[in-house]
Scaffold this motif. Structure first.
Motif, mmCIF file in Angstrom:
data_model
loop_
_atom_site.group_PDB
_atom_site.id
_atom_site.type_symbol
_atom_site.label_atom_id
_atom_site.label_comp_id
_atom_site.label_asym_id
_atom_site.label_seq_id
_atom_site.Cartn_x
_atom_site.Cartn_y
_atom_site.Cartn_z
ATOM 1 N N UNK A 1 5.852 4.745 -14.153
ATOM 2 C CA UNK A 1 5.804 3.362 -14.617
ATOM 3 C C UNK A 1 4.915 3.235 -15.841
ATOM 4 N N UNK A 2 4.159 2.152 -15.893
ATOM 5 C CA UNK A 2 3.249 1.922 -17.012
ATOM 6 C C UNK A 2 1.993 2.757 -16.820
ATOM 7 N N UNK A 3 1.674 3.567 -17.820
ATOM 8 C CA UNK A 3 0.563 4.511 -17.725
ATOM 9 C C UNK A 3 -0.549 4.091 -18.688
ATOM 10 N N UNK A 4 -1.784 4.093 -18.194
ATOM 11 C CA UNK A 4 -2.947 3.859 -19.046
ATOM 12 C C UNK A 4 -3.954 4.985 -18.857
ATOM 13 N N UNK A 5 -4.808 5.147 -19.842
ATOM 14 C CA UNK A 5 -5.798 6.218 -19.849
ATOM 15 C C UNK A 5 -7.138 5.635 -20.306
ATOM 16 N N UNK A 6 -7.530 4.569 -19.596
ATOM 17 C CA UNK A 6 -8.699 3.794 -20.010
ATOM 18 C C UNK A 6 -9.884 3.991 -19.070
ATOM 19 N N UNK A 7 -9.605 4.062 -17.784
ATOM 20 C CA UNK A 7 -10.658 4.049 -16.767
ATOM 21 C C UNK A 7 -10.670 2.676 -16.123
ATOM 22 N N UNK A 8 -10.371 2.642 -14.848
ATOM 23 C CA UNK A 8 -10.117 1.383 -14.145
ATOM 24 C C UNK A 8 -11.241 0.373 -14.296
ATOM 25 N N UNK A 9 -12.464 0.804 -14.117
ATOM 26 C CA UNK A 9 -13.580 -0.134 -14.112
ATOM 27 C C UNK A 9 -13.884 -0.688 -15.499
ATOM 28 N N UNK A 10 -13.311 -0.097 -16.528
ATOM 29 C CA UNK A 10 -13.505 -0.587 -17.893
ATOM 30 C C UNK A 10 -12.363 -1.493 -18.351
ATOM 31 N N UNK A 11 -11.331 -1.597 -17.546
ATOM 32 C CA UNK A 11 -10.135 -2.312 -17.974
ATOM 33 C C UNK A 11 -10.310 -3.820 -17.866
ATOM 34 N N UNK A 12 -9.642 -4.520 -18.787
ATOM 35 C CA UNK A 12 -9.553 -5.981 -18.750
ATOM 36 C C UNK A 12 -8.076 -6.347 -18.782
ATOM 37 N N UNK A 13 -7.757 -7.585 -18.464
ATOM 38 C CA UNK A 13 -6.358 -8.028 -18.443
ATOM 39 C C UNK A 13 -5.503 -7.129 -17.566
ATOM 40 N N UNK A 14 -5.969 -6.939 -16.351
ATOM 41 C CA UNK A 14 -5.258 -6.074 -15.414
ATOM 42 C C UNK A 14 -3.950 -6.721 -14.958
ATOM 43 N N UNK A 15 -2.922 -5.909 -14.684
ATOM 44 C CA UNK A 15 -1.631 -6.468 -14.257
ATOM 45 C C UNK A 15 -1.705 -7.009 -12.839
ATOM 46 N N UNK B 1 5.246 -4.337 -6.542
ATOM 47 C CA UNK B 1 4.606 -3.606 -7.636
ATOM 48 C C UNK B 1 3.331 -2.934 -7.141
ATOM 49 N N UNK B 2 3.237 -1.629 -7.339
ATOM 50 C CA UNK B 2 2.086 -0.870 -6.872
ATOM 51 C C UNK B 2 1.172 -0.455 -8.005
ATOM 52 N N UNK B 3 -0.049 -0.085 -7.634
ATOM 53 C CA UNK B 3 -1.042 0.339 -8.629
ATOM 54 C C UNK B 3 -1.882 1.458 -8.027
ATOM 55 N N UNK C 1 7.985 5.718 -4.569
ATOM 56 C CA UNK C 1 9.237 5.587 -5.313
ATOM 57 C C UNK C 1 10.346 6.379 -4.636
ATOM 58 N N UNK C 2 10.007 7.564 -4.173
ATOM 59 C CA UNK C 2 11.010 8.405 -3.516
ATOM 60 C C UNK C 2 11.578 7.732 -2.271
ATOM 61 N N UNK C 3 10.766 6.888 -1.656
ATOM 62 C CA UNK C 3 11.199 6.195 -0.437
ATOM 63 C C UNK C 3 11.949 4.896 -0.723
ATOM 64 N N UNK C 4 12.236 4.632 -1.974
ATOM 65 C CA UNK C 4 13.117 3.510 -2.281
ATOM 66 C C UNK C 4 12.499 2.338 -3.000
ATOM 67 N N UNK C 5 11.233 2.459 -3.426
ATOM 68 C CA UNK C 5 10.610 1.379 -4.188
ATOM 69 C C UNK C 5 10.424 1.848 -5.637
ATOM 70 N N UNK D 1 3.945 5.549 6.401
ATOM 71 C CA UNK D 1 4.728 5.398 7.633
ATOM 72 C C UNK D 1 4.155 4.316 8.543
ATOM 73 N N UNK D 2 2.840 4.159 8.524
ATOM 74 C CA UNK D 2 2.154 3.243 9.438
ATOM 75 C C UNK D 2 2.574 1.788 9.206
ATOM 76 N N UNK D 3 2.604 1.372 7.954
ATOM 77 C CA UNK D 3 3.008 0.010 7.621
ATOM 78 C C UNK D 3 3.826 0.053 6.329
ATOM 79 N N UNK D 4 5.095 0.425 6.403
ATOM 80 C CA UNK D 4 5.908 0.537 5.179
ATOM 81 C C UNK D 4 5.949 -0.756 4.365
ATOM 82 N N UNK D 5 5.833 -1.900 5.034
ATOM 83 C CA UNK D 5 5.917 -3.175 4.323
ATOM 84 C C UNK D 5 4.740 -3.404 3.384
ATOM 85 N N UNK D 6 3.656 -2.675 3.590
ATOM 86 C CA UNK D 6 2.523 -2.790 2.659
ATOM 87 C C UNK D 6 2.904 -2.312 1.266
#
Length: 219
Positions: free
Chosen positions: A106-120, A65-67, A81-85, A56-61
């Motif tokens: 959306x796109x789901x991964x099960x890797x562990x963020x800090x181990x990931x390469x080629x991030x979107x 594409x979110x992560x 998503x429920x709010x229209x994105x 609510x504070x800054x909807x434009x943020x």
């Protein structure tokens, strides 16, 4: 003489330390403590009232594409998503059990963020990462997030000399305090003790070099 005193004496003497059975009231407190929650459930859910005021504070943020790299059951991305994105969005969680819950996010991964390469490449990040890894999450996010990096943490996160020095140079634009302490939810619906820590959203913006704004997310 306390148990800990006896334990120290026996340790110095090379004797075997006896197990101790504490009264049930102590076992109950331990069961519902913060550390015990992590050990027993391995995951806790961020309540709705802890992140909807941020949106609510800054909807434009939260356009584009979110992560969420510590998505749990995906409730934060799902609320956006429920709010229209509709996305597409990206979510990751190290627990295999969560993957089946995240399919509609959306796109789901099960890797562990800090181990990931080629991030979107994404427009924003919103997450509640482990306390000890939050700095690494922010630095990783800067490599592939073009907009706000929103991190939910205890206000104690801004303490310590190392983190204080880092925060001054890390592009921290906002510290948005939650007036209501999060009461973590667990899937078993068991009682969870009230949180004794205050929390805030730490928002990092690209190329931000000015002062940090402090505000309160009044519901």
């Amino acid at each position: 003489m306390t148990y800990n005193t006896i334990k120290r004496v026996m340790e110095r003497s090379g004797l075997e330390i006896p197990a101790i059975i504490r009264p049930s009231k102590y076992r109950m407190n331990k069961t519902h403590g913060v550390r015990a929650r992590v050990e027993r459930y391995e995951v806790f859910r961020t309540p709705l009232y802890s992140f909807t005021p941020l949106i609510d504070y800054q909807p434009e943020w939260f356009t584009g594409i979110g992560y969420d790299p510590a998505a749990g059951d995906g409730r934060m991305i799902r609320e956006i998503m429920r709010r229209g994105n509709p996305g597409p969005h990206f979510v990751d969680d190290i627990r295999e059990e969560e993957v089946t819950r995240l399919g509609d996010c959306g796109t789901v991964t099960n890797i562990g963020y800090l181990s990931m390469v080629d991030l979107p490449r994404c427009d924003y990040l919103v997450t509640n990462p482990p306390f000890t890894l939050a700095m690494e999450f922010v630095e990783k996010a800067k490599t592939h997030i073009s907009g706000p990096i929103c991190i939910l943490q205890s206000i104690a996160w801004q303490a310590t000399k190392k983190r204080s020095e880092w925060l001054r140079k890390a592009g921290l634009a906002y510290v948005l305090n939650l007036p209501r302490r999060p009461k973590w939810e667990v899937d078993t619906k068991d009682h969870v003790a009230n949180n004794m820590r205050d929390f805030a959203w730490f928002v990092f913006l690209p190329d931000h070099t000015g002062e940090t704004v402090m505000d309160w997310l009044v519901e």
